[in-house]
Design an enzyme around this catalytic site. Sequence first.
Site, PDB file in Angstrom:
ATOM      1  NE  ARG A 254       2.148 -26.261  15.269  1.00 30.47           N
ATOM      2  CZ  ARG A 254       1.737 -25.330  14.588  1.00 30.47           C
ATOM      3  NH1 ARG A 254       0.799 -25.365  13.584  1.00 30.47           N
ATOM      4  NH2 ARG A 254       1.996 -24.033  14.937  1.00 30.47           N
TER       5      ARG A 254
ATOM      6  CD  GLU B  60       7.016 -12.412  10.176  1.00 24.77           C
ATOM      7  OE1 GLU B  60       7.946 -11.707  10.134  1.00 24.77           O
ATOM      8  OE2 GLU B  60       5.861 -12.406  10.474  1.00 24.77           O
TER       9      GLU B  60
ATOM     10  CG  ASN C 132      19.300 -18.091  -7.827  1.00 21.94           C
ATOM     11  OD1 ASN C 132      18.396 -18.278  -8.792  1.00 21.94           O
ATOM     12  ND2 ASN C 132      20.233 -17.318  -7.813  1.00 21.94           N
TER      13      ASN C 132
ATOM     14  CG  HIS D 271      29.934 -16.398  -8.787  1.00 20.93           C
ATOM     15  ND1 HIS D 271      29.070 -17.515  -8.476  1.00 20.93           N
ATOM     16  CD2 HIS D 271      31.158 -16.824  -9.014  1.00 20.93           C
ATOM     17  CE1 HIS D 271      29.774 -18.604  -8.980  1.00 20.93           C
ATOM     18  NE2 HIS D 271      31.092 -18.301  -9.169  1.00 20.93           N
TER      19      HIS D 271
ATOM     20  CE  LYS E 277      24.322 -12.606  -6.198  1.00 24.67           C
ATOM     21  NZ  LYS E 277      25.625 -13.364  -6.633  1.00 24.67           N
TER      22      LYS E 277
ATOM     23  CG  HIS F  51      27.364 -14.168  -2.298  1.00 23.65           C
ATOM     24  ND1 HIS F  51      26.627 -15.239  -2.764  1.00 23.65           N
ATOM     25  CD2 HIS F  51      27.352 -14.613  -0.971  1.00 23.65           C
ATOM     26  CE1 HIS F  51      25.949 -16.241  -1.957  1.00 23.65           C
ATOM     27  NE2 HIS F  51      26.416 -15.519  -0.822  1.00 23.65           N
TER      28      HIS F  51
ATOM     29  CE1 TYR G   8      22.080 -19.116  -3.827  1.00 20.86           C
ATOM     30  CE2 TYR G   8      21.970 -17.282  -5.478  1.00 20.86           C
ATOM     31  CZ  TYR G   8      22.465 -18.588  -4.855  1.00 20.86           C
ATOM     32  OH  TYR G   8      23.064 -19.368  -5.996  1.00 20.86           O
TER      33      TYR G   8
ATOM     34  CD  GLU H  97      26.713 -15.086 -11.581  1.00 26.55           C
ATOM     35  OE1 GLU H  97      25.655 -14.629 -11.448  1.00 26.55           O
ATOM     36  OE2 GLU H  97      26.973 -16.208 -11.467  1.00 26.55           O
TER      37      GLU H  97
END
Length: 204
Positions: free
Chosen positions: A23, A28, A49, A62, A72, A119, A132, A143
């Site tokens: 299929r 996971e 996000n 960021h 994240k 990041h 994320y 931020e």
Amino acid sequence: MDIQPLSISGAWRITPQQFPDERGVFLEAFQQPAFHEAIGRSLEIAQVNTSISKVGTIRGIHYADIPPSQAKYVFCTQGAILDVVVDIRTDSPTFGQWDAVVLDDIDRRAVFISEGLGHAFMALDDNSVATYLCSTTYSPTREHGINPLCRTIGIEWPTEDRNGNPITQIISEKDRNAPGLNTSKEQGLLPTLALAEGFVRGQK
Ligand SMILES: Cc1cn([C@H]2C[C@H](O)[C@@H](COP(=O)(O)OP(=O)(O)O[C@H]3O[C@@H](C)C(=O)[C@@H](O)[C@H]3O)O2)c(=O)[nH]c1=O
């Protein structure tokens, strides 16, 4: 699920086991017990996000103020990205260094980035989908950005996409105008390793 530390403390690469059949494939993408065993903490998810990027797009660098910053867990469900972690913790032995992992729809790896790290990523294919899991909701006033082309950091952004075609960089006005690492440090914006580790300890 194989979880290995990156060269910057507080960042890990996660490689899931994939189960292909007639299929398609199953995996996971995140598993709390395995995550906790390898990393020594849980990831409580407050927001998920997704961004879809044209080839050559660079998002970041960021980071968010501690507390609570934003941890994240990043993966790429379509296309490919070069995911980059930058150590912006001023008292860290690897301050100013970066590490990177290709996240794509083949190996389906993930990267976990703890609070206090920077990041960024570059899309290596058109319509690359980065998803994320985030430990906090978005707080625009907390931020901040560092210019992804900052020479002090010197991220070696790929010049070819995953098909071997030359890349044209696409960077938002906000990221292009963001200060470099040294200016961010002088302005007192950057976190310390002590603050980041103290915050994570308090979360356990
Ligand atoms: C990040 C974010 C943005 N937005 C909005 C603000 C803005 O109008 C639009 C695009 O925002 P940005 O330009 O900041 O999006 P982007 O450059 O993709 O920002 C992301 O970059 C990567 C590298 C990260 O690590 C993320 O945490 C996040 O900072 O989406 C939200 O509503 N919620 C959010 O959580």
